[in-house]
Design a protein around this motif. Structure first.
Motif, short mmCIF file in Angstrom:
data_model
loop_
_atom_site.label_atom_id
_atom_site.label_comp_id
_atom_site.label_asym_id
_atom_site.label_seq_id
_atom_site.Cartn_x
_atom_site.Cartn_y
_atom_site.Cartn_z
N VAL A 146 0.84 -1.20 0.00
CA VAL A 146 0.00 0.00 0.00
C VAL A 146 0.87 1.25 0.00
O VAL A 146 0.58 2.23 -0.71
CB VAL A 146 -0.95 -0.01 1.22
N ILE A 147 1.95 1.24 0.78
CA ILE A 147 2.86 2.39 0.81
C ILE A 147 3.45 2.64 -0.57
O ILE A 147 3.56 3.79 -1.02
CB ILE A 147 3.98 2.14 1.85
N GLY A 148 3.84 1.58 -1.26
CA GLY A 148 4.39 1.74 -2.61
C GLY A 148 3.37 2.31 -3.58
O GLY A 148 3.71 3.13 -4.44
N LYS A 149 2.14 1.87 -3.46
CA LYS A 149 1.07 2.34 -4.36
C LYS A 149 0.67 3.79 -4.05
O LYS A 149 0.42 4.57 -4.97
CB LYS A 149 -0.16 1.43 -4.22
N ARG A 150 0.63 4.12 -2.76
CA ARG A 150 0.16 5.46 -2.37
C ARG A 150 1.04 6.01 -1.24
O ARG A 150 0.62 6.01 -0.06
CB ARG A 150 -1.30 5.39 -1.92
N PRO A 151 2.24 6.45 -1.54
CA PRO A 151 3.14 6.95 -0.48
C PRO A 151 2.63 8.19 0.22
O PRO A 151 3.07 8.50 1.33
CB PRO A 151 4.44 7.22 -1.24
N GLU A 152 1.68 8.88 -0.40
CA GLU A 152 1.13 10.09 0.22
C GLU A 152 -0.02 9.78 1.17
O GLU A 152 -0.55 10.67 1.85
CB GLU A 152 0.67 11.07 -0.87
N SER A 153 -0.45 8.52 1.24
CA SER A 153 -1.55 8.15 2.14
C SER A 153 -1.04 8.09 3.58
O SER A 153 0.16 8.05 3.83
CB SER A 153 -2.14 6.80 1.74
N HIS A 154 -1.98 8.10 4.53
CA HIS A 154 -1.64 7.98 5.94
C HIS A 154 -2.24 6.69 6.48
O HIS A 154 -3.44 6.47 6.37
CB HIS A 154 -2.20 9.17 6.75
N ASN A 155 -1.40 5.85 7.06
CA ASN A 155 -1.83 4.57 7.59
C ASN A 155 -1.34 4.41 9.02
O ASN A 155 -0.36 5.04 9.42
CB ASN A 155 -1.26 3.44 6.73
N ALA A 156 -2.01 3.55 9.77
CA ALA A 156 -1.61 3.32 11.16
C ALA A 156 -1.72 1.85 11.49
O ALA A 156 -2.63 1.15 11.03
CB ALA A 156 -2.47 4.14 12.10
N MET A 157 -0.78 1.39 12.29
CA MET A 157 -0.78 0.01 12.79
C MET A 157 -0.77 0.06 14.30
O MET A 157 -0.07 0.87 14.91
CB MET A 157 0.46 -0.74 12.30
N SER A 158 -1.55 -0.82 14.93
CA SER A 158 -1.60 -0.84 16.40
C SER A 158 -1.80 -2.25 16.91
O SER A 158 -2.28 -3.13 16.20
CB SER A 158 -2.73 0.06 16.91
N GLY A 159 -1.41 -2.44 18.18
CA GLY A 159 -1.60 -3.70 18.87
C GLY A 159 -1.73 -3.45 20.35
O GLY A 159 -1.87 -2.31 20.79
N HIS A 160 -1.69 -4.53 21.13
CA HIS A 160 -1.91 -4.38 22.57
C HIS A 160 -0.74 -3.72 23.29
O HIS A 160 -0.88 -3.32 24.45
CB HIS A 160 -2.23 -5.73 23.21
N SER A 161 0.44 -3.62 22.62
CA SER A 161 1.59 -3.06 23.31
C SER A 161 2.52 -2.35 22.35
O SER A 161 2.46 -2.55 21.12
CB SER A 161 2.36 -4.16 24.03
#
Length: 548
Positions: A146-161
């Motif tokens: 996804v980053i390669g396709k749309r480097p201008e997008s904003h994404n977030a990853m999260s988990g329990h820690s």
């Protein structure tokens, strides 16, 4: 829209048979030129052409030219097809060191799901797999794509820690920067402009104020610091820390509210979601989302258990990777049943609202008590397709209101050609004085055929059938008879059960009064047996000596 001229050229090249290097090379060049306007229809047409090339080349003589052509087609597809991205990213790695290729036979369905998510067919994708089979790594590859396709997008990853967030941050950076992978070849214009190890932020666009990817634990700072753009993703991985946390309804509720108010709150309209998690409890965040959206076609939930219906490993990967059938079967023997079912089979075993919890069910060692009894069986007919034919055999002591010992239980997902011989064999084995079949959806014809075959075997039995009443829902009927089932039914102890018997017990013990049940065949079969033995809507049966 592809031009008529290009269609004519495609037809002309195809007519040559597409079996020479020059022809296939020209065909690939044409596919690339058709896609240049970047219209959806043109690109789709081009991808069909490159898919043809990838299918044809392996059937031709193995030469360096053909090998290069194959990878050129894969490279063209990589920005558009997630699976092609996965293959090409590891093109230069040894096959046994690759992530996706050895695991493709199992993870292909997940890759296809993620393709649907990226193409906008889904708004939400929930994934549940056993530990250490590659689910998080696959999703990290997806975010890199996804980053390669749309480097201008904003994404977030999260988990329990924050520990999980650190891993996500480091792994994505490795995929996009390490020369061991071909990210720069697939996306030559994309580069890392800024990174922050303290904030776990990666920026692949030098203009945007928010990072392309932010990795942060759910307990980190989100408000004002994280944005998920309309073309971006919220990726949530394992919000519930462990089984201990899953046992607390209060902590699960707090975690769900944190998910809504901290994570989902950062999504802009149109942002999509990818959630990965062990299915500990129907009240965990993934379970809550699934229950709320169970009828929404834009929400998809994929669960792949450690062992399939034949008790074979789903994750015995190539090159000795993954886990064998023996490994999982040994693990199943050692682990607590609740933990095995949740962590490895994706069945949230520990949960609120269980109607038949294991601790409340009576069991015996397979030896019947002294006294007179009669044997009866009730069959909830199924025709395959996911439902199970459920047919418990009960030995009834003391007439109406007495104990009922479940000596055997047919619980089979096969079609009628599979289940009918089993019903015949079990009937001849246990010699019940009567059997009842639910007549819905052709159950009456099923019962008539069973009756005929038993007579051919020289065994006469009272067989009845009737349609289920539409005055009372199946759930209401199960709830109504639940106290009697727990008080009067006595089940074989676990070590004496057949595999089908155990599968029936698993479904029974995970049945919930409030929430979604995938199937209700096990409790419904017991209700029918109870009604048959006590009279119910069927003819009353008097107690008698077991026939010799």
């Amino acid at each position: 829209m592809i031009s008529e001229q290009n269609k004519a050229i495609v037809k002309a090249i195809r007519s040559t048979g597409l079996n020479s290097y020059k022809t296939l090379h020209d065909y690939l060049d044409l596919a690339k030129s058709i896609a240049e306007p970047e219209g959806d229809d043109d690109l789709a047409y081009s991808l069909q052409m490159t898919a043809e090339i990838k299918e044809i080349v392996p059937k031709l003589p193995l030469t360096q030219e053909f090998n290069d052509l194959y990878w050129q087609a894969m490279l063209f597809e990589a920005p558009h097809r997630f699976e092609s991205f996965l293959f090409y990213m590891e093109k230069n790695r040894q096959p046994k060191k690759r992530f996706y290729q050895p695991r493709a036979k199992t993870l292909k369905v997940v890759v296809d799901d993620l393709q649907d998510l990226e193409e906008g067919q889904l708004d939400f994708y929930g994934l549940s797999l056993p530990p250490r089979v590659g689910k998080s790594t696959l999703c990290i590859f997806f975010l890199a794509w996804v980053i390669g396709k749309r480097p201008e997008s904003h994404n977030a990853m999260s988990g329990h820690s924050g520990i999980l967030a650190d891993r996500f941050y480091n792994d994505v950076q490795k995929l996009t920067e390490n020369e061991e992978y071909t990210f720069q070849e697939i996306f030559p214009k994309v580069q890392l402009y800024k990174k922050s190890a303290d904030k776990n932020e990666l920026s692949y666009d030098e203009v945007e104020s928010f990072a392309t990817l932010t990795c942060r634990g759910i307990d980190g700072t989100w408000t004002g610091a994280v944005d998920i753009s309309p073309d971006g993703y919220l990726y949530v991985d394992d919000l519930v820390r462990d089984r201990t946390e899953s046992l607390s309804p209060v902590r699960l509720e707090n975690r769900y509210q944190d998910y809504l108010n901290v994570l989902v709150d950062r999504k802009n309209d149109g942002a999509r979601e990818l959630m990965v998690g062990t299915r500990w409890n129907v009240l965990d965040p993934l379970g809550r989302v699934e229950e709320k959206n169970k009828s929404n076609p834009r929400y998809r939930f994929r669960k792949i258990p450690a062992l399939n219906e034949e008790s074979e490993s789903n994750f015995d990967y190539d090159y000795g990777k993954g886990f064998s059938t023996k490994y999982y079967q040994d693990l199943k023997e050692r682990l607590d049943r609740n933990e095995w079912e949740a962590k490895y089979q994706q069945k949230p075993f520990v949960r609120e609202g269980l109607l038949f919890p294991e601790a409340e069910l009576r069991t015996y060692n397979g030896v019947l008590p002294d006294g007179d009894y009669f044997t009866a069986a009730a069959c909830d007919v199924a025709w395959g397709g996911g439902d199970s034919l459920s047919m418990p055999f009960g030995n009834a002591f003391g007439g109406i209101g007495g104990d009922i010992y479940i000596a055997d239980w047919i619980f089979n997902k096969g079609d009628k050609d599979v289940t009918k011989p089993i019903v015949i064999a079990k009937t001849l084995q246990h010699m019940p004085c009567k059997e009842h079949f639910e007549a819905n959806n052709g159950g009456d014809e099923y019962a008539d055929d069973i009756d005929r075959r038993l007579k051919d075997e020289g065994y006469k039995i009272n067989i009845t059938y009737s349609k289920a009443s539409n005055q009372t829902s199946k759930m209401a009927k199960i709830i109504q008879f639940a106290p009697d089932i727990k008080r009067r039914f006595v089940f074989l102890a676990e070590k004496y059960r057949s595999e089908e018997y155990q599968n029936a017990m698993d479904e029974l013990m995970t049945f919930v009064q409030i929430g979604k049940n995938e199937h209700d065949d096990a409790p419904d079969g017991l209700v029918q047996l109870l009604q048959l033995i006590d009279g119910g809507v069927y003819a009353k049966c008097e107690a008698m000596q077991r026939p010799c």
